[in-house]
Design an enzyme around this catalytic site. Structure first.
Site, PDB file in Angstrom:
ATOM      1  N   MET A   1       0.860  -1.183   0.000  1.00 28.94           N
ATOM      2  CA  MET A   1       0.000   0.000   0.000  1.00 28.94           C
ATOM      3  C   MET A   1       0.898   1.234   0.000  1.00 28.94           C
ATOM      4  O   MET A   1       1.407   1.643   1.049  1.00 28.94           O
ATOM      5  CB  MET A   1      -0.909  -0.009   1.226  1.00 28.94           C
ATOM      6  CG  MET A   1      -1.781  -1.248   1.333  1.00 28.94           C
ATOM      7  SD  MET A   1      -2.731  -1.307   2.876  1.00 28.94           S
ATOM      8  CE  MET A   1      -1.421  -1.529   4.096  1.00 28.94           C
ATOM      9  N   CYS A   2       1.130   1.797  -1.152  1.00 24.01           N
ATOM     10  CA  CYS A   2       1.994   2.971  -1.282  1.00 24.01           C
ATOM     11  C   CYS A   2       1.256   4.206  -0.774  1.00 24.01           C
ATOM     12  O   CYS A   2       0.053   4.347  -0.978  1.00 24.01           O
ATOM     13  CB  CYS A   2       2.363   3.195  -2.737  1.00 24.01           C
ATOM     14  SG  CYS A   2       3.264   1.825  -3.493  1.00 24.01           S
ATOM     15  N   TYR A   3       2.000   5.077  -0.122  1.00 27.98           N
ATOM     16  CA  TYR A   3       1.368   6.324   0.291  1.00 27.98           C
ATOM     17  C   TYR A   3       2.343   7.492   0.269  1.00 27.98           C
ATOM     18  O   TYR A   3       3.533   7.345   0.459  1.00 27.98           O
ATOM     19  CB  TYR A   3       0.697   6.204   1.660  1.00 27.98           C
ATOM     20  CG  TYR A   3       1.601   6.171   2.872  1.00 27.98           C
ATOM     21  CD1 TYR A   3       1.942   7.344   3.548  1.00 27.98           C
ATOM     22  CD2 TYR A   3       2.090   4.968   3.365  1.00 27.98           C
ATOM     23  CE1 TYR A   3       2.749   7.321   4.682  1.00 27.98           C
ATOM     24  CE2 TYR A   3       2.889   4.929   4.500  1.00 27.98           C
ATOM     25  CZ  TYR A   3       3.215   6.106   5.146  1.00 27.98           C
ATOM     26  OH  TYR A   3       4.005   6.070   6.271  1.00 27.98           O
TER      27      TYR A   3
END
Length: 116
Positions: free
Chosen positions: A77-79
């Site tokens: 989950m890239c943020y």
């Protein structure tokens, strides 16, 4: 923040290519083995981040990811602070074969707001 037209077009395409995870889901998914991947610059991360997240700045992502997350099936989950860089990063990871690369909708700012 105002972005250039071409940058925003790229980010919008990336948002359409990858799935978004809602901030409310992040803690549970991390507890189940997903990786929250902070792709912001070090200075941004130093001001706060998701507990337990991994950090690889956007500028080093494609060079460093395989050494840190070799399993192409890992839920990543890239943020960033909002959406754009997170979605661009997830899209790049998909291009590299990471089939479960996603981005956190609203990024760190929305996640942090939920925690307050």
């Amino acid at each position: 923040m105002a972005y250039t037209e071409k940058f925003q077009q790229l980010a919008d395409i990336a948002c359409g290519r990858v799935q978004a995870v809602q901030p409310e889901q992040v803690d549970q998914l991390v507890a189940q083995g997903a990786v929250a991947l902070d792709i912001r610059d070090k200075e941004e991360r130093d001001c706060g981040h998701i507990d337990g997240s991994m950090h690889i700045s956007r500028g080093r992502l494609e060079m460093d990811i395989e050494g840190k997350i070799p399993d192409l099936t890992t839920l990543i989950m890239c943020y960033c602070n909002a959406n754009n860089r997170g979605a661009l990063s997830a899209s790049a990871l998909k291009d590299m074969g990471y089939i479960n690369a996603q981005y956190i909708s609203g990024g760190f700012l929305k996640y942090r707001k939920l925690k307050l």
